[in-house]
Design an enzyme around this catalytic site. Sequence first.
Site, mmCIF file in Angstrom:
data_model
loop_
_atom_site.group_PDB
_atom_site.id
_atom_site.type_symbol
_atom_site.label_atom_id
_atom_site.label_comp_id
_atom_site.label_asym_id
_atom_site.label_seq_id
_atom_site.Cartn_x
_atom_site.Cartn_y
_atom_site.Cartn_z
ATOM 1 N N ASN A 55 -10.267 -0.205 0.022
ATOM 2 C CA ASN A 55 -8.799 -0.109 0.073
ATOM 3 C C ASN A 55 -8.234 -0.682 -1.232
ATOM 4 O O ASN A 55 -8.418 -1.853 -1.528
ATOM 5 C CB ASN A 55 -8.321 -0.919 1.295
ATOM 6 C CG ASN A 55 -6.809 -0.962 1.423
ATOM 7 O OD1 ASN A 55 -6.074 -0.573 0.513
ATOM 8 N ND2 ASN A 55 -6.340 -1.454 2.559
ATOM 9 N N HIS B 143 -3.369 7.002 2.701
ATOM 10 C CA HIS B 143 -3.809 5.722 2.165
ATOM 11 C C HIS B 143 -5.186 5.404 2.730
ATOM 12 O O HIS B 143 -5.424 5.540 3.937
ATOM 13 C CB HIS B 143 -2.801 4.632 2.547
ATOM 14 C CG HIS B 143 -3.293 3.255 2.249
ATOM 15 N ND1 HIS B 143 -3.858 2.923 1.034
ATOM 16 C CD2 HIS B 143 -3.321 2.126 3.003
ATOM 17 C CE1 HIS B 143 -4.216 1.651 1.063
ATOM 18 N NE2 HIS B 143 -3.906 1.146 2.237
ATOM 19 N N CYS C 260 0.813 -1.221 0.000
ATOM 20 C CA CYS C 260 0.000 0.000 0.000
ATOM 21 C C CYS C 260 0.846 1.270 0.000
ATOM 22 O O CYS C 260 0.324 2.363 -0.184
ATOM 23 C CB CYS C 260 -0.943 0.001 1.189
ATOM 24 S SG CYS C 260 -1.938 -1.487 1.251
HETATM 25 N N1 COA Z 1 -18.837 -9.259 8.584
HETATM 26 C C1 COA Z 1 -19.342 -9.609 9.771
HETATM 27 N N2 COA Z 1 -18.584 -10.045 10.805
HETATM 28 C C2 COA Z 1 -17.271 -10.129 10.588
HETATM 29 C C3 COA Z 1 -16.688 -9.780 9.367
HETATM 30 C C4 COA Z 1 -17.522 -9.342 8.340
HETATM 31 N N3 COA Z 1 -17.062 -8.973 7.128
HETATM 32 N N4 COA Z 1 -15.353 -9.985 9.450
HETATM 33 C C5 COA Z 1 -15.106 -10.420 10.701
HETATM 34 N N5 COA Z 1 -16.266 -10.519 11.394
HETATM 35 C C6 COA Z 1 -16.466 -10.942 12.766
HETATM 36 C C7 COA Z 1 -15.337 -11.807 13.265
HETATM 37 O O1 COA Z 1 -15.563 -13.137 12.909
HETATM 38 C C8 COA Z 1 -15.426 -11.580 14.755
HETATM 39 O O2 COA Z 1 -16.479 -12.378 15.258
HETATM 40 P P1 COA Z 1 -16.356 -13.096 16.678
HETATM 41 O O3 COA Z 1 -16.166 -11.982 17.678
HETATM 42 O O4 COA Z 1 -17.638 -13.825 16.799
HETATM 43 O O5 COA Z 1 -15.130 -13.960 16.568
HETATM 44 C C9 COA Z 1 -15.887 -10.122 14.882
HETATM 45 O O6 COA Z 1 -16.444 -9.777 13.612
HETATM 46 C C10 COA Z 1 -14.775 -9.158 15.229
HETATM 47 O O7 COA Z 1 -13.669 -9.447 14.406
HETATM 48 P P2 COA Z 1 -12.351 -8.652 14.561
HETATM 49 O O8 COA Z 1 -11.376 -9.133 13.539
HETATM 50 O O9 COA Z 1 -11.929 -8.653 16.008
HETATM 51 O O10 COA Z 1 -12.831 -7.189 14.194
HETATM 52 P P3 COA Z 1 -12.088 -5.826 14.385
HETATM 53 O O11 COA Z 1 -12.896 -4.982 15.287
HETATM 54 O O12 COA Z 1 -10.624 -5.981 14.675
HETATM 55 O O13 COA Z 1 -12.205 -5.221 12.922
HETATM 56 C C11 COA Z 1 -10.915 -4.875 10.943
HETATM 57 C C12 COA Z 1 -11.603 -5.876 11.833
HETATM 58 C C13 COA Z 1 -10.253 -5.628 9.797
HETATM 59 C C14 COA Z 1 -11.980 -3.929 10.390
HETATM 60 C C15 COA Z 1 -9.872 -4.071 11.774
HETATM 61 O O14 COA Z 1 -9.013 -4.959 12.466
HETATM 62 C C16 COA Z 1 -9.035 -3.185 10.918
HETATM 63 O O15 COA Z 1 -9.521 -2.213 10.368
HETATM 64 N N6 COA Z 1 -7.739 -3.469 10.791
HETATM 65 C C17 COA Z 1 -6.854 -2.754 9.867
HETATM 66 C C18 COA Z 1 -6.905 -3.487 8.558
HETATM 67 C C19 COA Z 1 -6.354 -2.684 7.423
HETATM 68 O O16 COA Z 1 -6.631 -1.521 7.294
HETATM 69 N N7 COA Z 1 -5.572 -3.354 6.580
HETATM 70 C C20 COA Z 1 -5.003 -2.820 5.424
HETATM 71 C C21 COA Z 1 -3.869 -1.934 5.763
HETATM 72 S S1 COA Z 1 -3.017 -1.474 4.345
#
Ligand code: COA
Length: 321
Positions: free
Chosen positions: A278, A248, A111
């Site tokens: 993204n 980004h 990215c």
């Molecule tokens: N829809 C519904 N539920 C979802 C889901 C989706 N698309 N994806 C994951 N879940 C669920 C998970 O299974 C989990 O369920 P559980 O609690 O029953 O196990 C719950 O949602 C929470 O998952 P979690 O991964 O802890 O969520 P989070 O609050 O950390 O949010 C992101 C996930 C990816 C949005 C967050 O971690 C994030 O923004 N990270 C940065 C990622 C990024 O920007 N990457 C690119 C950088 S270049």
Amino acid sequence: MKTRIIGTGSCLPEAVVTNDDLAKIMDTSDEWISSRTGIKKRHLAKAETTASMSVEAAKRALENAGVTAEELDLIILGTVSADYVTPACACEVQAQIGAKNAVAFDVNAACSGFMFALNIANAYIQAGLYRTALILGAETLSKIVDWSDRSTCVLFGDGAGAAVVRGDEKYGMLAFDQGSDGAKGDVLACLGRTNNNPLIKSDREIAYVHMDGQEVYKFAVTTVPASLQKTIEASGLTPEDIDYYALHQANIRIIQSVSKRLHISEEKFPISLDHCGNISAASVPILLDEMNRNGLLKPGTKIAMSGFGGGLTWASAILQW
Ligand code: COA
């Protein structure tokens, strides 16, 4: 001599997929995606390829800059999803736009790819080796994400962005910062092809993007503000002096956190992730092109740009438009 962006262009695939569309094919919802990421929809490639979108973005950037393809000395393209292992996507662009006087190559900084391309072009221009460069970020991420992994596939989209840069006496890049931390590469990774030589038999399946979302989040909200602070200071400005922060477009919560840490209003952080998701290396140049075409960027406007992602890598720049 400063490296100045003199034109921008972008290209998104025709097909648009909303969060509600995704909810019909996987266990997710608009509420989950929107509230955690700010993403409402994304463009996904059907007929488009990384090269075809790059070529379109390049043509638009050249037209916007008033520069011909023959005037280009250099083409650098950031991508992790090129159509070929070789030739480089930048070489495909060179051929299709007719930039016969340029040297063309790709960079892989995920990215941060467009920002790395900008800094490489800047180094060549500062060294007096080249005058005019085309830099691009282009991705077809939809072919490398796992569509059975709802925690990653809902985040990403496809597209390409481009900018023409040229040495300028008055305006351009004031400062730059870039870095990488290879020790943390595994938090956002996509394995390449398997080895099928006569000595080794691999039973590994095709690999897709794998991400530890929370680790990536922690990395972004600490590294990006620190990198921006450092770059703004190096440019002799303060965070308040910056007119726009073009970051980004990974996640609205990351952008909100950066705005809080810098004590700068969110209004100074333009957004495209709501309609694009993204798009890795393409995010920053697509956002810049939207800002440019919406009339936000006037000669002298001060912008802070920052890319961050797989590698791990990050890069920031302060530019006067
Ligand atoms: N829809 C519904 N539920 C979802 C889901 C989706 N698309 N994806 C994951 N879940 C669920 C998970 O299974 C989990 O369920 P559980 O609690 O029953 O196990 C719950 O949602 C929470 O998952 P979690 O991964 O802890 O969520 P989070 O609050 O950390 O949010 C992101 C996930 C990816 C949005 C967050 O971690 C994030 O923004 N990270 C940065 C990622 C990024 O920007 N990457 C690119 C950088 S270049």
